[in-house]
Structure formats: structure tokens, C-alpha cells
Motif scaffolding. Structure first.
Motif, short mmCIF file in Angstrom:
data_model
loop_
_atom_site.label_atom_id
_atom_site.label_comp_id
_atom_site.label_asym_id
_atom_site.label_seq_id
_atom_site.Cartn_x
_atom_site.Cartn_y
_atom_site.Cartn_z
N ASP A 20 0.86 -1.19 0.00
CA ASP A 20 0.00 0.00 0.00
C ASP A 20 0.90 1.24 0.00
O ASP A 20 1.34 1.69 1.06
CB ASP A 20 -0.91 0.00 1.23
CG ASP A 20 -1.92 1.14 1.22
OD1 ASP A 20 -1.70 2.12 0.49
OD2 ASP A 20 -2.92 1.04 1.95
N PRO A 21 1.21 1.80 -1.18
CA PRO A 21 2.16 2.93 -1.26
C PRO A 21 1.75 4.12 -0.41
O PRO A 21 2.60 4.75 0.22
CB PRO A 21 2.14 3.28 -2.76
CG PRO A 21 1.72 2.04 -3.45
CD PRO A 21 0.75 1.38 -2.51
N HIS A 22 0.46 4.45 -0.39
CA HIS A 22 0.01 5.61 0.39
C HIS A 22 0.25 5.39 1.88
O HIS A 22 0.70 6.31 2.59
CB HIS A 22 -1.48 5.88 0.13
CG HIS A 22 -1.74 6.49 -1.21
ND1 HIS A 22 -1.91 5.72 -2.36
CD2 HIS A 22 -1.86 7.79 -1.61
CE1 HIS A 22 -2.12 6.51 -3.39
NE2 HIS A 22 -2.09 7.76 -2.98
N ALA A 23 -0.04 4.18 2.37
CA ALA A 23 0.18 3.89 3.78
C ALA A 23 1.66 3.94 4.12
O ALA A 23 2.06 4.41 5.19
CB ALA A 23 -0.40 2.52 4.13
N SER A 36 13.64 2.92 -19.66
CA SER A 36 12.82 4.06 -19.26
C SER A 36 12.82 4.21 -17.75
O SER A 36 13.26 3.33 -17.01
CB SER A 36 11.39 3.88 -19.76
OG SER A 36 10.81 2.71 -19.21
N CYS A 37 12.33 5.34 -17.28
CA CYS A 37 12.22 5.58 -15.85
C CYS A 37 11.18 4.64 -15.23
O CYS A 37 10.21 4.26 -15.89
CB CYS A 37 11.80 7.03 -15.57
SG CYS A 37 12.98 8.27 -16.12
N SER A 38 11.39 4.27 -14.00
CA SER A 38 10.45 3.39 -13.29
C SER A 38 9.26 4.20 -12.80
O SER A 38 9.41 5.11 -11.99
CB SER A 38 11.16 2.74 -12.09
OG SER A 38 10.22 2.19 -11.18
N GLU A 39 8.08 3.88 -13.31
CA GLU A 39 6.88 4.61 -12.91
C GLU A 39 6.58 4.41 -11.43
O GLU A 39 6.13 5.33 -10.75
CB GLU A 39 5.69 4.15 -13.76
CG GLU A 39 5.79 4.56 -15.23
CD GLU A 39 4.55 4.20 -16.01
OE1 GLU A 39 3.57 3.74 -15.39
OE2 GLU A 39 4.57 4.37 -17.24
N GLU A 40 6.82 3.22 -10.92
CA GLU A 40 6.55 2.93 -9.52
C GLU A 40 7.42 3.79 -8.61
O GLU A 40 6.95 4.39 -7.64
CB GLU A 40 6.79 1.45 -9.22
CG GLU A 40 6.51 1.06 -7.77
CD GLU A 40 6.88 -0.38 -7.47
OE1 GLU A 40 6.61 -0.84 -6.35
OE2 GLU A 40 7.46 -1.04 -8.36
N ALA A 41 8.72 3.85 -8.92
CA ALA A 41 9.64 4.64 -8.10
C ALA A 41 9.34 6.12 -8.21
O ALA A 41 9.40 6.86 -7.21
CB ALA A 41 11.09 4.36 -8.51
N SER A 42 9.01 6.58 -9.41
CA SER A 42 8.68 7.99 -9.60
C SER A 42 7.42 8.35 -8.83
O SER A 42 7.32 9.42 -8.22
CB SER A 42 8.48 8.29 -11.10
OG SER A 42 9.68 8.09 -11.82
N PHE A 43 6.44 7.46 -8.83
CA PHE A 43 5.20 7.71 -8.11
C PHE A 43 5.45 7.84 -6.62
O PHE A 43 4.94 8.76 -5.96
CB PHE A 43 4.20 6.58 -8.38
CG PHE A 43 2.95 6.67 -7.54
CD1 PHE A 43 1.96 7.58 -7.87
CD2 PHE A 43 2.79 5.86 -6.43
CE1 PHE A 43 0.80 7.68 -7.09
CE2 PHE A 43 1.64 5.95 -5.64
CZ PHE A 43 0.65 6.86 -5.98
N LEU A 44 6.23 6.92 -6.06
CA LEU A 44 6.54 6.97 -4.62
C LEU A 44 7.23 8.28 -4.25
O LEU A 44 6.90 8.92 -3.25
CB LEU A 44 7.42 5.79 -4.23
CG LEU A 44 6.74 4.47 -3.93
CD1 LEU A 44 7.78 3.36 -3.80
CD2 LEU A 44 5.89 4.55 -2.66
N THR A 45 8.21 8.66 -5.07
CA THR A 45 8.96 9.88 -4.79
C THR A 45 8.07 11.11 -4.83
O THR A 45 8.12 11.98 -3.97
CB THR A 45 10.11 10.07 -5.80
OG1 THR A 45 10.80 8.84 -5.97
CG2 THR A 45 11.08 11.12 -5.32
N LYS A 46 7.25 11.17 -5.87
CA LYS A 46 6.38 12.32 -6.04
C LYS A 46 5.35 12.40 -4.91
O LYS A 46 5.06 13.49 -4.40
CB LYS A 46 5.67 12.24 -7.40
CG LYS A 46 5.20 13.58 -7.93
CD LYS A 46 4.87 13.48 -9.40
CE LYS A 46 4.63 14.87 -9.98
NZ LYS A 46 4.40 14.82 -11.45
#
Length: 303
Positions: free
Chosen positions: A125-128, A174-184
Motif C-alpha cells: 500500500d504505497p500511500h500507507a 525508461s524511468c520506473s513509474e513505480e519509483a517515480s510515483f513513490l517519490t512524487k
């Protein structure tokens, strides 16, 4: 991606009063002596500041546990220094020094790197997960404030999805969408937190530098920022030199090393080159409101 970055992660505190000149290889912006690590056996003054940060650490106790000093332990070390200053200088002078200091934070990268290991279930759960990281940072900020701290500087996390290590593990580079999402998500939550604390905590002032957008731009258009290469690291092996083998680490003896690191945005799989670090130091110190807000570090140090 590797579980551990060797970044200096955590808290450092510096007096806000600008010095009269450089002393050795110290801070070229604040004109202060080089601040040794808190646990360095020969450093016991703390008048010029203290460095509690620990390479590879995170905001969460579990991040690289047993190998690093986590953020809450760094807080305990700060409180210990606060008491040492009180005993040496008296309460009034210690309070003045602590309140005028600027508390610098660079934390979170290693927490999210642990998230991105293949088959790792800690971030289902990325948000948690982001809320846990931000929660620990919130607690530490509030405790520093309780102990007299008033001025804080934060470097937002750069886009972890565009690191050479992230590209090396993608099929097409390409850039990792998962990692970019977590960082953002982390950066958004941190920015909202700081705005909230500014309203709630008496005398609280902060500086936040947006590094995410810069790194994303640098990797796609390095020439705009004075670099020749934005995606491939100077040192390492594998695609984009994204494997952590620079210097023969992790048993990989064969690795590449570029002739001029200043031509690269990244030195190795996850760390910026000196030139790129200098760029961000300048933005933190002198950046305008489109980059660093609501104050830059220069303003906080001069107040």
C-alpha cells in the motif's frame, strides 16, 4: 535496485549566524568550518553545529536496521547535544544557539529504495507506506521544535525512477513509474506537512527545495544544465552503469569509469556527481520561489 544508498541521510544542524570567513574545507555558503559527524571522537564542541546524519539510513527504524543510525536515534543524539550545550553555556545561551540554528534534512531515499526490491511486500500500500515515512519525519520535526529549533531546511527527493539503477532494471531503459510515483507522493505529502506546521508551530520557518523536476529535466536534457550525459552513470557496470559495482563493490571486478565525472549528472548507480551536487547546493542556498520556498537557506541563515 539495491537496498542501501550511501547518502548522508538525516539531520544536520548549523548556526544561523554567518561566519567571518572560511575555515578549512568548510561550508562555502554559510562560511562555517566543516562539521564532523556527531560520533567523531575528536569533535565535542558543537558550537559550529553538529552532523547527526548516517549514510544509508531512513526515516523508518526498519530501513537498513543494524547498519545505520535511524532518524529517531539521530533525534536522541540532538537532544543529548542540547543538554551538553545547556551544561556548558547555561540555559539562556543554549536556547539562543539552538533557536538560531538551521536544521537540515535529507531523508527518505533509502526508505523507498527498500520498497523497490523485486518481490518485496513491504510497500503493498504505497500511500500507507509514505504516510509512515512522513509520520516519522513529522515526529522528529515536532520534537526538535519542542527543544527549541525554529528554522528547518529540506531537500525534496529527486526522481528515484530516473536513477541509472532504475533504468538498468527496466526492459527499455525508461524511468520506473513505480519509483517515480513513490517519490512524487512523498514530496507532495512533505510539502503539505511543512505548510501545516508553519501554521501550527510558533516561530516555525522552513526552506523546501524541489529537486524532483530538476533531476527529471537533467536526465532528458543534460546539455541545458552543462552536462553531456544525463542517463548513464560515470562509474559502474551493466545498462546505464546502473549496477552498484563502482570500485569493485559487491564482488563485481569489472566496471567502467569515465574520464570526467563532471560531464555526468550521476556518478554511479544512485548518486549524483559533484557538479550536480553543487548545482543543488546552490539552489538550496539562493534558489528563487519557483525552486525553493517559502525561504531559501540564505534567508534563514541571515535572519
Amino acid at each position: 535496485m539495491t537496498t542501501r544508498h550511501d547518502d548522508v541521510a538525516g539531520i544536520a544542524t548549523c548556526p544561523a549566524k554567518l561566519g567571518s570567513g572560511k575555515q578549512g574545507k568548510g561550508d562555502e555558503y554559510a562560511q562555517l568550518p566543516l562539521i564532523l559527524p556527531y560520533l567523531h571522537p575528536s569533535y565535542q564542541s558543537y558550537i559550529h553545529g553538529a552532523n547527526f546524519a548516517s549514510g544509508g539510513s531512513g526515516a523508518l527504524v526498519e530501513t537498513n536496521k543494524g547498519l545505520v543510525i535511524d532518524l529517531k536515534t539521530q533525534l536522541k543524539n540532538f537532544i543529548n547535544v542540547r543538554e551538553i550545550l545547556r551544561q556548558r553555556l547555561g540555559e539562556d545561551e543554549a536556547t539562543r544557539l539552538v533557536s538560531r540554528a538551521v536544521y537540515l534534512f535529507n531523508i527518505g531515499t533509502n526508505d523507498y529504495s527498500a520498497c523497490l526490491i523485486p518481490n518485496n511486500s513491504i510497500c503493498t500500500d504505497p500511500h500507507a507506506y509514505v504516510n509512515m515515512v512522513i509520520g516519522n519525519i513529522t515526529y522528529v520535526i515536532q520534537e526538535i521544535h519542542v527543544n527549541g529549533g525554529r528554522k528547518f531546511g529540506f531537500l525534496g527527493l529527486w526522481n528515484l525512477g530516473c536513477l541509472p539503477a532504475s533504468r538498468a532494471h527496466s526492459e527499455d531503459g525508461s524511468c520506473s513509474e513505480e519509483a517515480s510515483f513513490l517519490t512524487k507522493l512523498h514530496n507532495t505529502q512533505l510539502s503539505l506537512l511543512l505548510q501545516k506546521l508553519e501554521r501550527q508551530l510558533q516561530g516555525f520557518k522552513y526552506s523546501y527545495t524541489n529537486s524532483y523536476d530538476f533531476i527529471t529535466e537533467m536526465t532528458h536534457d543534460p546539455f541545458k544544465y552543462g552536462f553531456k550525459e544525463g542517463k548513464v552513470a560515470c562509474c559502474g557496470s551493466g545498462p546505464y552503469n546502473g549496477y552498484s559495482s563502482c570500485g569493485g563493490k559487491r564482488g563485481i571486478e569489472d566496471y567502467e569509469l569515465c574520464e570526467n565525472p563532471d560531464e555526468h549528472v550521476f556518478f554511479d548507480y544512485a548518486h549524483l556527481s559533484d557538479k550536480a551536487n553543487q548545482f543543488f547546493a546552490h539552489q538550496m542556498w539562493n534558489g528563487n520561489l519557483t525552486v525553493t520556498w517559502p525561504y531559501n537557506l540564505r534567508t534563514l541563515f541571515e535572519e
